[in-house]
Motif scaffolding. Structure first.
Motif, short mmCIF file in Angstrom:
data_model
loop_
_atom_site.label_atom_id
_atom_site.label_comp_id
_atom_site.label_asym_id
_atom_site.label_seq_id
_atom_site.Cartn_x
_atom_site.Cartn_y
_atom_site.Cartn_z
N ILE B 11 -31.41 62.56 -85.66
CA ILE B 11 -30.99 63.81 -85.05
C ILE B 11 -30.33 63.45 -83.72
CG2 ILE B 11 -33.19 64.30 -83.87
CD1 ILE B 11 -32.75 67.23 -84.91
N PRO B 35 -49.75 60.58 -86.58
CA PRO B 35 -49.78 61.07 -85.19
C PRO B 35 -48.65 62.04 -84.87
CG PRO B 35 -49.39 58.68 -85.27
CD PRO B 35 -49.56 59.13 -86.67
N LYS B 40 -43.35 63.88 -89.48
CA LYS B 40 -43.84 64.65 -90.63
C LYS B 40 -43.00 65.92 -90.85
CE LYS B 40 -47.95 65.08 -88.74
NZ LYS B 40 -47.62 64.43 -87.45
N SER B 41 -42.81 66.69 -89.77
CA SER B 41 -42.01 67.91 -89.90
C SER B 41 -40.57 67.58 -90.24
CB SER B 41 -42.06 68.73 -88.62
OG SER B 41 -43.37 69.21 -88.40
N1 LIG Z 1 -34.01 68.68 -82.50
C1 LIG Z 1 -34.52 67.53 -82.04
N2 LIG Z 1 -33.91 66.88 -81.05
C2 LIG Z 1 -34.42 65.72 -80.57
N3 LIG Z 1 -35.54 65.15 -81.06
C3 LIG Z 1 -36.19 65.76 -82.05
C4 LIG Z 1 -35.71 66.98 -82.60
N4 LIG Z 1 -36.55 67.36 -83.58
C5 LIG Z 1 -37.50 66.42 -83.64
N5 LIG Z 1 -37.30 65.46 -82.72
C6 LIG Z 1 -38.14 64.30 -82.43
O1 LIG Z 1 -38.42 63.66 -83.64
C7 LIG Z 1 -39.73 63.12 -83.62
C8 LIG Z 1 -40.48 63.60 -84.88
O2 LIG Z 1 -40.72 65.00 -84.77
P1 LIG Z 1 -41.52 65.79 -85.87
O3 LIG Z 1 -41.48 67.19 -85.50
O4 LIG Z 1 -40.99 65.41 -87.21
O5 LIG Z 1 -42.97 65.19 -85.68
P2 LIG Z 1 -44.34 65.57 -86.40
O6 LIG Z 1 -44.81 64.35 -87.05
O7 LIG Z 1 -44.16 66.76 -87.25
O8 LIG Z 1 -45.26 65.90 -85.15
P3 LIG Z 1 -46.43 67.00 -84.97
O9 LIG Z 1 -47.66 66.40 -85.58
O10 LIG Z 1 -46.59 67.11 -83.50
O11 LIG Z 1 -46.00 68.26 -85.63
C9 LIG Z 1 -40.35 63.57 -82.33
O12 LIG Z 1 -40.29 62.51 -81.41
C10 LIG Z 1 -39.48 64.69 -81.88
O13 LIG Z 1 -39.43 64.82 -80.49
#
Ligand SMILES: Nc1ncnc2c1ncn2[C@@H]1O[C@H](COP(=O)(O)OP(=O)(O)OP(=O)(O)O)[C@@H](O)[C@H]1O
Ligand SMILES: [Mg+2]
Lengths: 424, 258
Positions: B11, B35, B40-41
């Motif tokens: 991204i 973590p 994941k998202s």
């Molecule tokens: N639009 C964006 N711009 C910049 N960085 C992003 C963006 N979306 C996600 N990230 C980064 O990508 C990484 C993964 O984010 P993601 O939301 O997939 O994590 P996650 O595993 O779902 O976390 P959580 O358990 O907190 O929900 C993070 O470091 C996040 O800051």
């Protein structure tokens, strides 16, 4: 100033037309001074600060004539409400229902309106307002005597059907103390016809009067609509102005309220749905002249294609108007890269103990909301339409007369939700 | 059903997924843990077709077709459903209107007739009962003013209405009280079938007591660093993430940040 290259011969020709009430001294006096005012200012131009974004070249390139009364030649949808019908500015008696002691035409009630005619107008009216006073020939008058309630909803339809016609219409709503009325004003025309509708509604709301005024503008796509709603509010008067502009080529609305008695409250709601080359310019003004009044403004604009909108929202809080509470919101949604919205909140606050808030946004549909809908299988076009409709409908949801709200929801759905109307 | 192969996604030029391999067969439930910030998202969003992510390497095959070729709405019509970690509020559009538009849009996609108003009402009431949602919520604007738990419940209602083939539930358990967790899990379990697959993203093994997964994966730094069965979740609960190989980078990063 009327400059040499400005074509105003059609206005000069107005002088040959016999106006109603020509033998009434006070009216003649008003007309004369309005004409003098007009001669001093002429038709507005982009050099006028208040008209900077609204180009009237197309309007000025045409001639307009006052027409004589003609009968309605378009079909109006049935209604169960009492309804007055004006054709090119003249009351069509045959097509009208609902005339009564309290609901009359201006022509028939010049004596009644003497004390109020032009009482709500700005001190320095622009050219169209001055012309309106100078040449007003008819309009509706609602006069409610103390304590009177006008039951239900009164509809007034202004049909413009003659090409190159101009009408200078003056309406008055005179609501004495403790009265109540709901008035829906519609302005309709046939697409393709060029005309100029110059219409002013004055609202004089007495102590604790409740006036709900709706203005629904569905003019011809080639027409010019120059509108004014000018309101004076006494102690405890509650006035709601709803200003919905759906078509027309160039529309200008000046919606002003003077809060002159303590406890007065004004709500101004506006919605513009712009398509094609439509241009809508809304100038609102709330004048908090005394303490303890409230104003609540909510204007939204949806612009597609090459359409443009202007919003100027002026709030003046006088030195003595302590404990004023004023809110103004203006949100503009641009659906096309060629659409343009100009917004200009203008707060002039001379008192110190007041609560004034305002917000203005110009933007596109929220991509996260769009993704949410798409992730539910909703196709892109429908997702856009749903969110656009929802944006616009927030203004409509502020309408508390069920029948009017439902009807407007349907109209807005028809404009923005084609194919999905059954969802609302 | 779903085959993710060596998926890399970024991204704004920042690499977030760094070679994901994951295969989900019909009827399977996979849990993804890991973590905060591990991706994941991002993984569920990329599968659902959210804009803004660039897939720089790898592929996603869904029901034998290239999923990355499809727009988000087409993926939904083909049976992919994402329950959002942060459900979106949509003022002015009622739950009912959105779901009706969704069902009819999907029906149109499959060349079917629109659902009859009466049938729709009956169905939505039945599904609302399944997730124990009061019927008045159906008329309210989508998620507007809903509490955190109500929003999550609403996601499951939508899933129950749209009957996906592959459901991606991103932290649907977060913010739920014990009773709500049971109800939501009950709703999810009611939808389990030999044809329907699910990917559950969660931080808590507690959810997996209610919705028992076939596989548990640990995601770290945009990669699956460990996979196992349900017992892996219990082990994580007891020991945290640090013992897993491949987690060192995360631990170091966290330390550096603090
Ligand atoms: N639009 C964006 N711009 C910049 N960085 C992003 C963006 N979306 C996600 N990230 C980064 O990508 C990484 C993964 O984010 P993601 O939301 O997939 O994590 P996650 O595993 O779902 O976390 P959580 O358990 O907190 O929900 C993070 O470091 C996040 O800051
Ligand atoms: Mg997440």
């Amino acid at each position: 100033m009327i400059t040499a290259n400005e074509n105003t011969s059609w206005i000069t020709a107005h002088a040959d037309v016999a106006l109603s009430g020509a033998n009434i001294a006070w009216l003649n006096q008003q007309r004369k001074s309005a004409l003098t005012q007009f001669e001093a200012v002429g038709l507005p131009g982009v050099r006028d600060e208040d008209w900077r974004y609204t180009n009237l070249r197309a309007l000025k390139s045409n001639d307009y004539a006052l027409t004589s009364a003609s009968s309605l030649n378009i079909e109006l949808a049935d209604t169960t409400n009492p309804r007055l019908v004006f054709v090119d500015g003249h009351l069509d008696q045959a097509a009208s229902t609902g005339l009564s002691d309290s609901v009359t035409s201006l022509k028939d009630s010049l004596e009644i309106v003497e004390a109020h005619f032009s009482s709500t107008l700005p001190k320095k009216p622009h050219g169209f307002t001055a012309l309106n006073t100078a040449y007003a020939h008819d309009g509706y008058v609602v006069h409610l005597k103390s304590g009177q309630v006008l039951e239900g909803v009164l509809e007034v339809v202004f049909v413009s059907q003659s090409a190159d016609a101009v009408s200078h219409t003056r309406n008055l709503i005179i609501a004495d103390a403790n009265t109540q009325c709901t008035i829906v004003e519609r302005h309709v025309g046939t697409h393709g016809t060029v005309y100029l509708n110059n219409v002013i509604t004055e609202v004089v709301a007495g102590d604790n009067a409740h006036v709900d005024h709706y203005k629904i503008q569905q003019e011809s796509n080639d027409a010019f609509h120059m509108g004014g709603v000018f309101i004076n509010q006494a102690k405890g008067a509650h006035v709601k102005s709803h200003n919905i502009a759906l078509s027309g080529l160039v529309t200008r609305n000046d919606i002003h309220s003077n809060l002159l008695g303590q406890g007065a409250h004004v709500e101004m709601n506006g919605l513009v749905i712009g398509q094609g080359r439509q241009h809508v310019d809304n100038h609102t003004e709330v004048n908090h002249a005394v303490p303890n009044c409230t104003s609540d403004e909510y204007y939204k604009t949806v612009l597609d294609d090459h359409s443009r909108s202007v919003f100027r929202g002026r709030i003046i809080v006088a030195k003595d108007a302590q404990l004023t509470n004023a809110d103004q919101q203006n949100n503009n949604l641009l659906l096309s890269k060629d659409a343009e919205a100009d917004c200009k909140p203008q707060l002039e606050i001379y008192a110190d103990d007041v609560k004034c808030s305002h917000g203005a946004t110009v933007g596109q549909l929220d991509p996260v909301s769009l993704f949410y809908l798409k992730s539910r299988g909703i196709d892109a076009k429908s997702a856009n339409a749903l969110l656009t409709f929802a944006f616009a409908n927030e203004v409509i949801e502020r309408i508390n007369v069920d029948s009017v709200r439902q009807e407007l929801t349907q109209i807005i759905a028809g404009e923005l939700l084609s194919g999905l109307e059954e969802l609302v | 059903m779903l085959k993710v192969t060596n998926l890399h996604a970024s991204i704004d030029g920042k690499s977030i997924l760094n070679g994901i391999n994951l295969e989900v067969k019909p009827g399977e439930v996979h849990a993804i843990m890991g973590p905060n910030g591990s991706g994941k998202s991002t993984l569920t969003n990329v599968i659902a077709g959210r804009d803004g992510y660039e897939v720089t390497q790898g592929s996603i095959e869904y029901l034998g077709n290239d999923l990355l070729e499809l727009a988000a709405e087409e993926r939904a019509c083909e049976g992919i459903f994402l329950a959002f970690q942060y459900p979106v509020e949509i003022p002015g559009v009622s739950n009912m209107a959105m779901l009706k538009a969704a069902m009819n849009s999907m029906r149109k996609y499959h060349g079917q007739e629109e659902i009859k108003a009466g049938d729709f009402l009956k169905l939505i009431r039945e599904k609302a009962d399944l997730v124990e949602m009061k019927h008045e919520f159906l008329k309210r604007a989508v998620n507007q003013g809903f509490s955190g738990g109500e929003k999550k419940r609403n996601e499951i209602l939508q899933m129950a209405m749209l009957e996906p083939k592959l459901a991606l539930l991103d932290e649907t358990d977060s913010g739920l009280d014990i009773d709500a967790l049971k109800t939501v899990s009950h709703g999810v379990n009611a939808l389990r079938s030999p044809e329907r697959s699910m990917i559950l993203v969660t931080h808590y093994q507690r959810l997996l007591d209610y919705i028992v997964p076939d596989y548990v994966h640990v995601l770290a730094n945009g990669k699956i660093v460990k996979s196992g069965d349900k017992s892996l979740a219990l082990e994580l609960e007891a020991k945290g993430y640090s013992w897993i190989e491949g987690m060192e980078d995360t631990a170091a990063a966290v330390q550096q940040a603090s």
